[in-house]
Design an enzyme around this catalytic site. Structure first.
Site, PDB file in Angstrom:
ATOM      1  N   GLY A 157      -4.789  -4.352  -8.561  1.00  0.00           N
ATOM      2  CA  GLY A 157      -4.500  -4.337  -7.070  1.00  0.00           C
ATOM      3  C   GLY A 157      -4.503  -2.990  -6.393  1.00  0.00           C
ATOM      4  O   GLY A 157      -4.244  -2.118  -6.744  1.00  0.00           O
ATOM      5  N   ILE A 158      -4.818  -3.114  -4.948  1.00  0.00           N
ATOM      6  CA  ILE A 158      -4.778  -2.035  -4.265  1.00  0.00           C
ATOM      7  C   ILE A 158      -3.520  -2.169  -3.472  1.00  0.00           C
ATOM      8  O   ILE A 158      -3.088  -3.122  -2.959  1.00  0.00           O
ATOM      9  CB  ILE A 158      -5.758  -1.765  -3.293  1.00  0.00           C
ATOM     10  N   HIS A 159      -2.503  -0.881  -3.806  1.00  0.00           N
ATOM     11  CA  HIS A 159      -1.185  -1.274  -3.169  1.00  0.00           C
ATOM     12  C   HIS A 159      -0.883  -0.316  -1.989  1.00  0.00           C
ATOM     13  O   HIS A 159      -1.271   0.980  -2.181  1.00  0.00           O
ATOM     14  CB  HIS A 159      -0.084  -1.061  -4.468  1.00  0.00           C
ATOM     15  N   PRO A 160      -0.449  -0.509  -0.940  1.00  0.00           N
ATOM     16  CA  PRO A 160      -0.060  -1.770  -0.599  1.00  0.00           C
ATOM     17  C   PRO A 160      -0.934  -2.482   0.405  1.00  0.00           C
ATOM     18  O   PRO A 160      -1.329  -1.996   1.451  1.00  0.00           O
ATOM     19  CB  PRO A 160       1.460  -1.588   0.170  1.00  0.00           C
ATOM     20  N   GLU A 203      -3.874  -7.894  -2.685  1.00  0.00           N
ATOM     21  CA  GLU A 203      -3.351  -7.540  -4.012  1.00  0.00           C
ATOM     22  C   GLU A 203      -2.490  -8.569  -4.438  1.00  0.00           C
ATOM     23  O   GLU A 203      -2.262  -8.710  -5.687  1.00  0.00           O
ATOM     24  CB  GLU A 203      -2.597  -6.175  -4.261  1.00  0.00           C
TER      25      GLU A 203
END
Length: 513
Positions: free
Chosen positions: A486-489, A493
């Protein structure tokens, strides 16, 4: 360059057929054709296809071309044949053909202006009876396709058919409101739907951003006001530009556009009529309360029923040619190829019974319909894996089945439903509720936990849903989601970390950051 060896053939027996008429050459030039010369060649090829019952683009040494020519010869059908290996600039002709048909090989067969395809498709059409139907069609109609309604689906179908060389007319007329408000091309989406809705949604988000900005350190003393007039003027200006661009696109593709109302008068015959624009008559309205016995009466020029959209099918003369229309909804039932109860009449877009009322669906359905009718293609519109979003202050996006519908189709015991509440990082400092946003996926246990339903309630839900919709078309599974970083934040995600199923009964509320 010149196009040579265009001849007629009938049977294998008998004397050789006389040579056909040669096409006029465009301006001389070597190598790759210029834009103007290429367009001239395209125009001439379309004229060749338009002017003959059967046209075969062939090569003398190609065995597949030979098979097709022998087929038409055995049927006793006159053909006009262009041998591309014996014409000047044959490669340019073949390239222009590929732009028209999306087919790069020969033979390329046209029957009564319909592109049948190559060798395999031609023999398949022969075996299914489609080829005989095409050969029997009456070429005397004024248009190959008439589209009633200039909405997204109609415009998409019309333009695709024109690209495929068809002669097309679009009829579009919306009765102005009592105040004289009129629509341009583009239907509901452009004029009163998707476009103005999303722009006004953005205006609302900017207002919320102003409120949140103080928590992020922005200070301003000037009182902030919103000008409804400024917003609507800007939006209407943009809508006008879109309507104009639609008209321009039709003109560039040589589609006849008439701003009039179309009505069937008999089979294969449509009349055009500039409806009265005057103020409506006066209506007596009686309203009865659902609670108690109160009754209200009044005389009005206009009555608004704000309960959704209505299908404008009652004055199209559909009953004169036998098209089935739902008495309850006014919508039109169709089969999986958008064909109505009358074989030569098709319907796409919001007018369909039981289908999503969404612009991209109409665009896709219209384009695929034109390709099936005139391009020898077979792809049908997918009405299940359709991504969509509701642009409310907190957006809701979804794709595929709802939980209830998935249970009907696959049985509830065969489903895994993963879900959670989540708290967008942007909301933390602003102090907005940490248990408002929601994510859910529905997976089919019997198909490797394939994701068949996707749902998200949160900021930018539309942007999130669009990407996951593409993944679902590729066969997205729960394991693939788990394996995705996932791409945080970000809000998206959350779908890579779903663990709790509804069946577990575990708490999904967020306790911290």
């Amino acid at each position: 360059m010149s196009l040579r060896r265009l001849g007629n053939v009938r049977g294998a027996a008998g004397p050789p057929s006389p040579p056909g008429r040669r096409a006029r050459p465009p301006a001389p030039g070597a190598g790759r054709l210029s834009g103007a010369a290429r367009e001239e060649l395209r125009r001439r090829l379309l004229g060749l296809i338009e002017g003959h019952r059967v046209v075969i683009f062939s090569k003398t040494y190609c065995p597949h071309s030979t098979r097709v020519k022998e087929l038409f010869s055995s049927l006793g059908v006159d053909c006009n044949i262009l041998e591309l290996d014996q014409v000047d600039e044959g490669a340019s002709v073949q390239e222009a053909l590929s732009e028209i048909t999306s087919q790069r090989t020969v033979p390329s067969v046209f029957v009564n202006r319909v592109h049948v395809g190559g060798c395999d498709h031609t023999f398949q059409a022969h075996q299914s009876g489609l080829l005989q139907q095409l050969l029997q069609q009456d070429p005397a109609y004024d248009y190959d396709l008439i589209v009633i309604g200039g909405g997204s689906g109609g415009l998409s179908c019309a333009q695709e058919a024109a690209v495929l060389g068809r002669k097309v007319m679009v009829l579009d007329f919306v009765v102005p409101s009592p105040r004289g408000t009129a629509w341009g091309l583009g239907g509901t989406c452009v004029n009163v739907g998707c476009i103005p809705k999303k722009l006004m949604h953005q205006a609302a988000l900017l207002g919320q951003a102003l409120t949140d900005s103080r928590k992020f350190g922005w200070e301003y003393s000037q009182q902030v006001r919103h000008s409804w007039a400024t917003m609507t003027e800007a939006i209407q200006s943009h809508i006008g530009s879109l309507s104009w661009s639609h008209r321009l696109a039709l003109r560039e593709k040589a589609v006849t556009y008439v701003n009039s109302y179309g009505e069937f008068v008999e089979h294969h015959k449509v009349k055009v009529q500039q409806l009265e624009r005057g103020l409506p008559g006066r209506l007596k309205v009686v309203a009865k309360s659902t609670e108690g016995t109160e009754t209200i009466e009044g005389i009005y020029n206009t009555v608004l029923l704000a309960i959704g959209r209505d299908s404008c099918t009652k004055k199209l003369g559909l009953e004169k040619i036998g098209v089935n229309v739902s008495e309850k909804t006014g919508k039109i039932p169709v089969n999986d190829e958008e064909q109505t109860s009358v074989p030569y009449v098709y319907a796409v877009g919001d007018v369909l019974e039981g289908k999503p009322q969404l612009t991209p669906v109409a665009v896709q359905a219209g384009k695929l319909l034109a390709r099936r009718l005139f391009g020898g293609r077979s792809e049908k519109c997918d009405y299940v894996n359709v991504p969509t979003v509701v642009f409310t202050p907190l957006e809701y996006g979804c794709c595929g089945y709802s939980e209830e519908k998935a249970g009907e189709v696959y049985q509830a015991e065969n489903l895994n439903v993963y879900h959670t509440l989540f708290w967008p990082l942007e909301w933390t400092v602003a102090g907005r509720d940490n248990n408002t946003c929601y994510a859910k996926i529905i997976c089919n246990k019997l198909d490797n936990d394939r994701v068949i339903g996707f749902h998200v309630l949160g900021p930018n839900a539309g942007e999130i849903t669009q990407g996951f919709a593409a993944a679902m078309k590729c066969g997205l599974t729960k394991q693939l989601l788990d394996d995705t970083i996932g791409i945080h934040p970000t809000c998206g995600e959350v779908f890579t970390t779903l663990e709790i199923t509804k069946a577990s009964g575990l708490d999904i509320t967020q306790k911290g950051c």
